[in-house]
Motif scaffolding. Structure first.
Motif, PDB file in Angstrom:
ATOM      1  N   TYR A  48       0.682  -1.162  -0.039  1.00 32.44           N
ATOM      2  CA  TYR A  48      -0.066   0.083   0.057  1.00 32.44           C
ATOM      3  C   TYR A  48       0.993   1.089   0.078  1.00 32.44           C
ATOM      4  CZ  TYR A  48      -3.575  -3.312   1.699  1.00 32.44           C
ATOM      5  OH  TYR A  48      -4.499  -4.365   1.760  1.00 32.44           O
ATOM      6  N   TYR A  49       0.176   2.388  -0.507  1.00 29.11           N
ATOM      7  CA  TYR A  49       0.963   3.547  -0.371  1.00 29.11           C
ATOM      8  C   TYR A  49       0.954   3.941   1.067  1.00 29.11           C
ATOM      9  CZ  TYR A  49       0.310   4.239  -5.585  1.00 29.11           C
ATOM     10  OH  TYR A  49       0.118   4.084  -6.885  1.00 29.11           O
ATOM     11  N   PRO A  50       2.085   4.869   1.490  1.00 27.74           N
ATOM     12  CA  PRO A  50       2.178   5.164   2.656  1.00 27.74           C
ATOM     13  C   PRO A  50       0.774   6.001   3.263  1.00 27.74           C
ATOM     14  CG  PRO A  50       4.012   5.909   1.370  1.00 27.74           C
ATOM     15  CD  PRO A  50       3.149   5.354   0.645  1.00 27.74           C
ATOM     16  N   GLU A  51       0.242   6.709   2.393  1.00 31.71           N
ATOM     17  CA  GLU A  51      -1.028   7.241   2.978  1.00 31.71           C
ATOM     18  C   GLU A  51      -2.116   6.250   3.402  1.00 31.71           C
ATOM     19  OE1 GLU A  51       1.106   9.712   0.194  1.00 31.71           O
ATOM     20  OE2 GLU A  51       0.031   7.811  -0.023  1.00 31.71           O
ATOM     21  N   ARG A  52      -2.201   5.179   2.816  1.00 34.28           N
ATOM     22  CA  ARG A  52      -3.221   4.064   3.021  1.00 34.28           C
ATOM     23  C   ARG A  52      -2.696   3.301   4.227  1.00 34.28           C
ATOM     24  NH1 ARG A  52      -5.624  -0.816  -0.119  1.00 34.28           N
ATOM     25  NH2 ARG A  52      -6.861  -1.533   1.448  1.00 34.28           N
ATOM     26  N   ILE A  53      -1.439   3.371   4.457  1.00 33.17           N
ATOM     27  CA  ILE A  53      -0.964   2.671   5.632  1.00 33.17           C
ATOM     28  C   ILE A  53      -1.380   3.414   6.748  1.00 33.17           C
ATOM     29  CG2 ILE A  53       1.378   1.886   7.188  1.00 33.17           C
ATOM     30  CD1 ILE A  53       0.669  -0.093   5.066  1.00 33.17           C
ATOM     31  N   GLU A  54      -1.073   4.887   6.758  1.00 32.41           N
ATOM     32  CA  GLU A  54      -1.339   5.710   7.729  1.00 32.41           C
ATOM     33  C   GLU A  54      -2.692   5.568   8.159  1.00 32.41           C
ATOM     34  OE1 GLU A  54      -0.347   8.306  10.787  1.00 32.41           O
ATOM     35  OE2 GLU A  54       0.906   7.087   9.498  1.00 32.41           O
ATOM     36  N   SER A  55      -3.690   5.711   6.868  1.00 32.23           N
ATOM     37  CA  SER A  55      -4.953   5.780   7.218  1.00 32.23           C
ATOM     38  C   SER A  55      -5.651   4.866   8.193  1.00 32.23           C
ATOM     39  CB  SER A  55      -5.723   5.839   5.795  1.00 32.23           C
ATOM     40  OG  SER A  55      -7.178   5.780   5.978  1.00 32.23           O
ATOM     41  N   LEU A  56      -5.154   3.690   7.575  1.00 36.76           N
ATOM     42  CA  LEU A  56      -5.555   2.225   8.434  1.00 36.76           C
ATOM     43  C   LEU A  56      -4.890   2.208   9.728  1.00 36.76           C
ATOM     44  CD1 LEU A  56      -4.903  -0.545   5.602  1.00 36.76           C
ATOM     45  CD2 LEU A  56      -7.154   0.138   6.619  1.00 36.76           C
ATOM     46  N   LYS A  57      -3.733   2.973   9.976  1.00 38.14           N
ATOM     47  CA  LYS A  57      -3.080   2.919  11.357  1.00 38.14           C
ATOM     48  C   LYS A  57      -3.811   4.024  12.341  1.00 38.14           C
ATOM     49  CE  LYS A  57       1.207   3.429  11.619  1.00 38.14           C
ATOM     50  NZ  LYS A  57       2.712   3.865  11.481  1.00 38.14           N
ATOM     51  N   LEU A  58      -4.397   5.169  11.630  1.00 35.32           N
ATOM     52  CA  LEU A  58      -5.531   5.993  12.210  1.00 35.32           C
ATOM     53  C   LEU A  58      -6.656   5.226  12.689  1.00 35.32           C
ATOM     54  CD1 LEU A  58      -4.876   9.188  10.181  1.00 35.32           C
ATOM     55  CD2 LEU A  58      -4.230   8.669  12.681  1.00 35.32           C
ATOM     56  N   SER A  59      -6.921   4.044  11.898  1.00 34.92           N
ATOM     57  CA  SER A  59      -8.187   3.348  12.211  1.00 34.92           C
ATOM     58  C   SER A  59      -8.202   2.242  12.991  1.00 34.92           C
ATOM     59  CB  SER A  59      -9.061   2.834  10.821  1.00 34.92           C
ATOM     60  OG  SER A  59      -9.112   3.810   9.951  1.00 34.92           O
ATOM     61  N   GLY A  60      -6.791   2.175  13.597  1.00 40.08           N
ATOM     62  CA  GLY A  60      -6.619   1.110  14.688  1.00 40.08           C
ATOM     63  C   GLY A  60      -5.935  -0.117  13.976  1.00 40.08           C
ATOM     64  N   LEU A  61      -5.349   0.001  12.886  1.00 38.63           N
ATOM     65  CA  LEU A  61      -4.465  -1.128  12.389  1.00 38.63           C
ATOM     66  C   LEU A  61      -3.229  -0.813  11.739  1.00 38.63           C
ATOM     67  CD1 LEU A  61      -5.064  -4.288  11.374  1.00 38.63           C
ATOM     68  CD2 LEU A  61      -5.985  -3.402   9.074  1.00 38.63           C
ATOM     69  N   ASP A  62      -2.175  -1.478  12.282  1.00 35.27           N
ATOM     70  CA  ASP A  62      -0.951  -1.102  12.086  1.00 35.27           C
ATOM     71  C   ASP A  62      -0.463  -2.208  11.091  1.00 35.27           C
ATOM     72  OD1 ASP A  62       1.578  -0.284  11.450  1.00 35.27           O
ATOM     73  OD2 ASP A  62       2.245   0.103  13.554  1.00 35.27           O
ATOM     74  N   LEU A  63      -0.190  -2.002   9.677  1.00 37.95           N
ATOM     75  CA  LEU A  63       0.043  -3.132   9.012  1.00 37.95           C
ATOM     76  C   LEU A  63       1.609  -2.833   8.197  1.00 37.95           C
ATOM     77  CD1 LEU A  63      -2.755  -2.956   6.242  1.00 37.95           C
ATOM     78  CD2 LEU A  63      -2.194  -4.721   8.139  1.00 37.95           C
ATOM     79  N   GLU A  64       2.295  -1.999   8.991  1.00 43.87           N
ATOM     80  CA  GLU A  64       3.777  -1.653   8.727  1.00 43.87           C
ATOM     81  C   GLU A  64       4.495  -3.089   8.760  1.00 43.87           C
ATOM     82  OE1 GLU A  64       6.362   0.822   6.950  1.00 43.87           O
ATOM     83  OE2 GLU A  64       4.454   1.599   8.164  1.00 43.87           O
ATOM     84  N   GLN A  65       4.355  -3.773   9.747  1.00 45.96           N
ATOM     85  CA  GLN A  65       5.316  -5.086   9.843  1.00 45.96           C
ATOM     86  C   GLN A  65       4.747  -6.037   8.912  1.00 45.96           C
ATOM     87  OE1 GLN A  65       4.745  -6.962  13.503  1.00 45.96           O
ATOM     88  NE2 GLN A  65       2.584  -6.542  13.632  1.00 45.96           N
ATOM     89  N   TYR A  66       3.853  -5.977   8.244  1.00 43.44           N
ATOM     90  CA  TYR A  66       3.287  -6.914   7.261  1.00 43.44           C
ATOM     91  C   TYR A  66       3.588  -6.607   5.617  1.00 43.44           C
ATOM     92  CZ  TYR A  66       0.961  -8.456  11.390  1.00 43.44           C
ATOM     93  OH  TYR A  66       0.440  -9.007  12.803  1.00 43.44           O
ATOM     94  N   LYS A  67       4.293  -5.521   5.398  1.00 46.97           N
ATOM     95  CA  LYS A  67       4.352  -5.134   4.107  1.00 46.97           C
ATOM     96  C   LYS A  67       5.029  -6.363   3.214  1.00 46.97           C
ATOM     97  CE  LYS A  67       5.064  -0.285   4.577  1.00 46.97           C
ATOM     98  NZ  LYS A  67       6.019   0.833   4.353  1.00 46.97           N
ATOM     99  N   GLY A  68       4.524  -6.309   1.841  1.00 41.58           N
ATOM    100  CA  GLY A  68       5.075  -7.717   1.253  1.00 41.58           C
ATOM    101  C   GLY A  68       4.319  -8.888   1.485  1.00 41.58           C
ATOM    102  N   LYS A  69       3.509  -9.078   2.451  1.00 41.95           N
ATOM    103  CA  LYS A  69       2.882 -10.231   2.732  1.00 41.95           C
ATOM    104  C   LYS A  69       1.381 -10.342   2.253  1.00 41.95           C
ATOM    105  CE  LYS A  69       5.420 -11.747   6.929  1.00 41.95           C
ATOM    106  NZ  LYS A  69       5.249 -11.959   8.015  1.00 41.95           N
TER     107      LYS A  69
END
Length: 145
Positions: free
Chosen positions: A63-84
């Motif tokens: 995902y684009y960094p903006e989508r990762i940040e948007s999901l993080k604001l919604s309580g879901l941090d996907l940073e550690q799952y990039k590429g999976k």
């Protein structure tokens, strides 16, 4: 000549009629009963109640960094799952917005294990919320109890 034209037009109408797809058929998602039960329990732990499945897809978390940040604001941090590879399943909830619009939730799974979820409000931009926000959404008169 008139017969050929008549049959040509008739054939066009027939073919056009055969290609029609009912919009409701596109969203018909079949979820395994055990998976549905597990998802239902996950969301009920946050106070939400699933009404019907809405969509299901599998994709690589690229995902684009903006989508990762948007999901993080919604309580879901996907940073550690990039590429999976992640499987997302979205549901319409029994809970509704005060104006009657729908409320959606999405569950994220990697290798069959639930890693989290988010919520979304129909017709809101961006409309994303944390699954923990039910009380706040009720107090703010966004959703009904």
């Amino acid at each position: 000549m008139n017969k050929i034209l008549f049959y040509g037009i008739l054939l066009i109408f027939f073919l056009a009629g055969c290609s029609h797809t009912n919009k409701n058929e596109l969203n018909e998602i079949v979820i395994n009963e055990n998976v549905f039960s597990e998802h239902s329990q996950f969301f009920s732990n946050y106070g939400w109640h699933i009404k019907t499945p809405y969509s299901e897809k599998t994709e690589i978390i690229n995902y684009y960094p903006e989508r990762i940040e948007s999901l993080k604001l919604s309580g879901l941090d996907l940073e550690q799952y990039k590429g999976k590879e992640v499987k997302t399943t979205s549901y319409v909830l029994e809970e509704e917005q005060i104006n009657g619009d729908k409320v959606y939730v999405t569950i994220y799974e990697i290798d069959g294990e639930i890693i989290g979820g988010t919520g979304a409000l129909e017709n809101w931009t961006p409309g994303g919320f944390s699954l923990n926000d039910k009380k706040r959404l009720i107090e703010d008169k966004v959703i009904s109890e």
